[in-house]
Write a protein that holds these residues in place. Structure first.
Motif, mmCIF file in Angstrom:
data_model
loop_
_atom_site.group_PDB
_atom_site.id
_atom_site.type_symbol
_atom_site.label_atom_id
_atom_site.label_comp_id
_atom_site.label_asym_id
_atom_site.label_seq_id
_atom_site.Cartn_x
_atom_site.Cartn_y
_atom_site.Cartn_z
ATOM 1 N N LEU A 259 0.913 -1.201 0.083
ATOM 2 C CA LEU A 259 -0.122 -0.027 -0.056
ATOM 3 C C LEU A 259 0.955 1.299 0.073
ATOM 4 O O LEU A 259 1.764 1.435 0.936
ATOM 5 C CB LEU A 259 -0.771 -0.044 1.119
ATOM 6 C CG LEU A 259 -1.898 -1.150 1.434
ATOM 7 C CD1 LEU A 259 -2.860 -0.992 2.533
ATOM 8 C CD2 LEU A 259 -3.011 -1.317 0.178
ATOM 9 N N LEU A 260 0.569 2.346 -0.754
ATOM 10 C CA LEU A 260 1.301 3.511 -0.850
ATOM 11 C C LEU A 260 0.404 4.520 -0.051
ATOM 12 O O LEU A 260 1.298 5.397 0.538
ATOM 13 C CB LEU A 260 1.138 4.081 -2.561
ATOM 14 C CG LEU A 260 1.957 3.273 -3.335
ATOM 15 C CD1 LEU A 260 1.935 3.936 -4.728
ATOM 16 C CD2 LEU A 260 3.535 3.489 -2.778
ATOM 17 N N SER A 261 -1.040 4.356 0.252
ATOM 18 C CA SER A 261 -1.480 5.247 1.027
ATOM 19 C C SER A 261 -2.921 4.552 1.519
ATOM 20 O O SER A 261 -3.526 3.659 0.613
ATOM 21 C CB SER A 261 -2.057 6.626 0.160
ATOM 22 O OG SER A 261 -3.052 7.291 0.989
ATOM 23 N N ASN A 262 -3.324 4.537 2.718
ATOM 24 C CA ASN A 262 -4.346 3.976 3.332
ATOM 25 C C ASN A 262 -5.084 4.972 4.205
ATOM 26 O O ASN A 262 -5.397 4.814 5.615
ATOM 27 C CB ASN A 262 -4.076 2.969 4.178
ATOM 28 C CG ASN A 262 -5.070 2.359 4.599
ATOM 29 O OD1 ASN A 262 -6.250 2.079 3.890
ATOM 30 N ND2 ASN A 262 -5.095 1.320 5.693
ATOM 31 N N GLN A 263 -5.498 6.234 3.687
ATOM 32 C CA GLN A 263 -6.200 7.219 4.485
ATOM 33 C C GLN A 263 -7.700 7.251 4.156
ATOM 34 O O GLN A 263 -8.071 7.583 3.070
ATOM 35 C CB GLN A 263 -5.915 8.482 4.073
ATOM 36 C CG GLN A 263 -4.043 8.710 4.274
ATOM 37 C CD GLN A 263 -3.815 9.958 4.112
ATOM 38 O OE1 GLN A 263 -4.493 11.108 3.731
ATOM 39 N NE2 GLN A 263 -2.387 10.410 3.749
ATOM 40 N N ASP A 264 -8.445 6.478 5.168
ATOM 41 C CA ASP A 264 -9.829 6.367 5.141
ATOM 42 C C ASP A 264 -10.295 5.569 3.900
ATOM 43 O O ASP A 264 -9.737 4.549 3.737
ATOM 44 C CB ASP A 264 -10.823 7.739 5.097
ATOM 45 C CG ASP A 264 -10.321 8.671 6.355
ATOM 46 O OD1 ASP A 264 -10.362 7.970 7.577
ATOM 47 O OD2 ASP A 264 -10.181 9.760 6.310
ATOM 48 N N LEU A 265 -10.929 6.166 2.782
ATOM 49 C CA LEU A 265 -11.298 5.369 1.600
ATOM 50 C C LEU A 265 -10.166 5.526 0.620
ATOM 51 O O LEU A 265 -10.222 4.941 -0.574
ATOM 52 C CB LEU A 265 -12.712 5.793 1.200
ATOM 53 C CG LEU A 265 -13.703 5.350 1.910
ATOM 54 C CD1 LEU A 265 -15.093 5.824 1.576
ATOM 55 C CD2 LEU A 265 -13.922 3.723 2.460
ATOM 56 N N ALA A 266 -9.286 6.373 0.748
ATOM 57 C CA ALA A 266 -8.278 6.831 -0.156
ATOM 58 C C ALA A 266 -6.997 5.891 -0.330
ATOM 59 O O ALA A 266 -6.102 6.202 0.357
ATOM 60 C CB ALA A 266 -7.780 8.207 -0.178
ATOM 61 N N VAL A 267 -7.254 4.707 -0.930
ATOM 62 C CA VAL A 267 -6.403 3.583 -0.770
ATOM 63 C C VAL A 267 -5.779 3.518 -2.269
ATOM 64 O O VAL A 267 -6.348 3.183 -3.231
ATOM 65 C CB VAL A 267 -6.872 2.357 -0.292
ATOM 66 C CG1 VAL A 267 -5.928 1.143 -0.245
ATOM 67 C CG2 VAL A 267 -7.654 2.567 1.282
ATOM 68 N N TYR A 268 -4.157 3.321 -2.125
ATOM 69 C CA TYR A 268 -3.553 3.439 -3.367
ATOM 70 C C TYR A 268 -2.454 2.344 -2.974
ATOM 71 O O TYR A 268 -1.941 2.063 -1.973
ATOM 72 C CB TYR A 268 -3.121 4.611 -3.836
ATOM 73 C CG TYR A 268 -3.958 5.583 -3.892
ATOM 74 C CD1 TYR A 268 -4.400 5.850 -5.413
ATOM 75 C CD2 TYR A 268 -4.304 6.681 -2.843
ATOM 76 C CE1 TYR A 268 -5.570 7.052 -5.528
ATOM 77 C CE2 TYR A 268 -5.230 7.439 -3.208
ATOM 78 C CZ TYR A 268 -5.760 7.832 -4.588
ATOM 79 O OH TYR A 268 -6.778 8.940 -4.601
ATOM 80 N N ALA A 269 -1.999 1.621 -3.993
ATOM 81 C CA ALA A 269 -1.151 0.604 -3.991
ATOM 82 C C ALA A 269 -0.419 0.325 -5.317
ATOM 83 O O ALA A 269 -0.665 1.025 -6.138
ATOM 84 C CB ALA A 269 -2.027 -0.815 -3.678
ATOM 85 N N THR A 270 0.749 -0.473 -5.009
ATOM 86 C CA THR A 270 1.671 -0.682 -6.258
ATOM 87 C C THR A 270 2.218 -1.981 -6.150
ATOM 88 O O THR A 270 2.377 -2.628 -4.986
ATOM 89 C CB THR A 270 2.854 0.365 -6.357
ATOM 90 O OG1 THR A 270 3.718 0.004 -7.371
ATOM 91 C CG2 THR A 270 3.679 0.323 -5.037
ATOM 92 N N ASP A 271 2.780 -2.815 -7.277
ATOM 93 C CA ASP A 271 3.305 -4.009 -7.360
ATOM 94 C C ASP A 271 4.922 -3.651 -7.725
ATOM 95 O O ASP A 271 5.459 -4.538 -8.176
ATOM 96 C CB ASP A 271 2.756 -4.805 -8.161
ATOM 97 C CG ASP A 271 2.568 -4.786 -9.614
ATOM 98 O OD1 ASP A 271 2.884 -3.408 -9.923
ATOM 99 O OD2 ASP A 271 1.892 -5.592 -10.261
ATOM 100 N N GLY A 272 5.073 -2.301 -7.754
ATOM 101 C CA GLY A 272 6.575 -2.265 -8.290
ATOM 102 C C GLY A 272 6.436 -1.656 -9.829
ATOM 103 O O GLY A 272 7.200 -0.730 -10.151
ATOM 104 N N GLN A 273 5.352 -2.026 -10.568
ATOM 105 C CA GLN A 273 5.315 -1.623 -11.890
ATOM 106 C C GLN A 273 4.225 -0.967 -12.255
ATOM 107 O O GLN A 273 3.999 0.099 -13.033
ATOM 108 C CB GLN A 273 5.368 -2.906 -12.775
ATOM 109 C CG GLN A 273 6.431 -3.865 -12.714
ATOM 110 C CD GLN A 273 6.272 -5.134 -13.596
ATOM 111 O OE1 GLN A 273 5.527 -5.347 -14.449
ATOM 112 N NE2 GLN A 273 7.057 -6.205 -13.172
#
Length: 362
Positions: A259-273
């Motif tokens: 996860l890159l961000s987990n603020q309430d419902l603002a969730v962003y993630a990456t697998d490196g690519q």
């Protein structure tokens, strides 16, 4: 004068249904359900139409052209029926008897939950377990949840499954419970869960050596050995990503997924690519942001985010990400709504509102 009194009484009677609808709010605060002063006020609210027509009868008056006896009888029948619908007779008796109407309460050999007697519960051995306002309780032979007996649960071996949040000082009651034969969540058995091996992983996730659960749901194909929680609602194993009880269908490198961000419902993630955004309420909760660079991802305010080249807007109403093609990433700023420009974001040459171009700067 009599007409004025009749009109005034009518206005008072019109308010009575509203007061009855609001009366349960008298007992929202802990302990207020046992307050005798609240009881006195409740009785006044319930029966004040009766009090009005008792006054008519005492002074030998009619209510418009209705006799005082008829109006009084009608008010008595109506108020009693409404009180029965609201369940107030039992409440009144409990307050008079000193029986709490909130949670479990033991008086003599009888046990009550929210003021209702629990049939078969043994007061002499009864005790609550878990948090202060416990939902679980046991006596010598039975286990109870929210005042209802859990059929088949064994009181002698019934215990909470360790809550991993307790490691950070969180002393909430365990989510999962078990006895020698079964695992329980909110008073219901988990299908085929093995109590000797069962662990609470965090959030609503749990596992034994063979299966992973989200609540009562078995996560099909999940690997208990490699299963890892990323947040209370998001997890992964060596092959899949999970959001709540959903298996994400996108091809993801799970080994690098984070996860890159987990603020309430603002969730962003990456697998490196790739950069991903999570929309919790959709059939496929993981959505890839095309051409976005996760290495330069920057979360902005008001649902905007950007990388070193592009600016994006997370539109939760449409469950999609919008690329602001004209926006300049290097100068883009999002913040509070500006009434003068009717915007909540801007770059060097333009104003934006809710992910849409408003106007060019002059």
């Amino acid at each position: 004068m009599k007409l004025f009194l009749d009109i005034l009484s009518t206005l008072g009677l019109l308010i009575w249904p509203l007061l009855m609808m609001m009366s349960p709010m008298l007992f929202d605060a802990p302990g207020s359900e046992s307050s005798k002063s609240n009881l006195a006020f409740l009785l006044l609210v319930i029966f004040y139409p009766v009090i009005i027509f008792i006054g008519y009868k005492l002074f030998g008056m009619t209510y418009f052209r209705i006799s005082a006896d008829r109006a009084l009888l009608t008010s008595v029948v109506l108020t009693v029926l409404v009180a029965l619908v609201f369940g107030y007779p039992r409440f009144i008796m409990n307050v008079v008897s000193g029986i709490s109407g909130n949670g479990y309460f033991v008086k003599g050999d009888k046990v009550y939950y929210d003021g209702k007697s629990i049939a078969g519960a043994q007061g002499s051995t009864f005790k609550t377990i878990g948090e202060k306002y416990a939902r679980y309780a046991v006596d010598e032979k039975h286990v109870y949840f929210d005042g209802l007996m859990i059929v088949g649960a064994e009181a002698a071996s019934f215990t909470g499954v360790s809550n991993p949040n307790n490691q950070t000082g969180d002393v909430r009651s365990p989510l999962f419970w078990k006895d020698q034969a079964h695992v329980y969540l909110e008073g219901r058995q988990l299908p085929d869960a093995k109590p000797a091996e069962f662990r609470h992983l965090g959030g609503r996730y749990g596992s034994d050596s063979q299966q992973v659960y989200y609540g009562w749901q078995v996560l099909q194909g999940a690997n208990p050995v490699s299963f890892q929680l990323l947040s209370p609602d998001i997890a992964k194993d060596d092959k899949q990503v999970f959001v709540f009880d959903k298996v994400c269908r996108l091809s993801v490198s799970t080994a690098e997924f984070r996860l890159l961000s987990n603020q309430d419902l603002a969730v962003y993630a990456t697998d490196g690519q790739h950069l991903f955004v999570v929309f919790f309420g959709t059939p496929e909760p993981l959505q890839i942001v095309a051409d976005a660079d996760p290495a330069t991802f920057t979360l902005l305010e008001r649902a905007y985010f950007k990388d070193n080249k592009r600016v994006y807007y997370r539109d939760s109403s449409l469950n999609k990400v919008i690329w602001l093609e004209a926006a300049d990433a290097s100068s883009f700023v999002a913040g509070n709504y500006d009434v003068n420009t009717d915007s909540d974001a801007h770059d060097v040459s333009r104003y934006y509102l809710g992910g849409k171009l408003v106007a060019a700067k002059k």
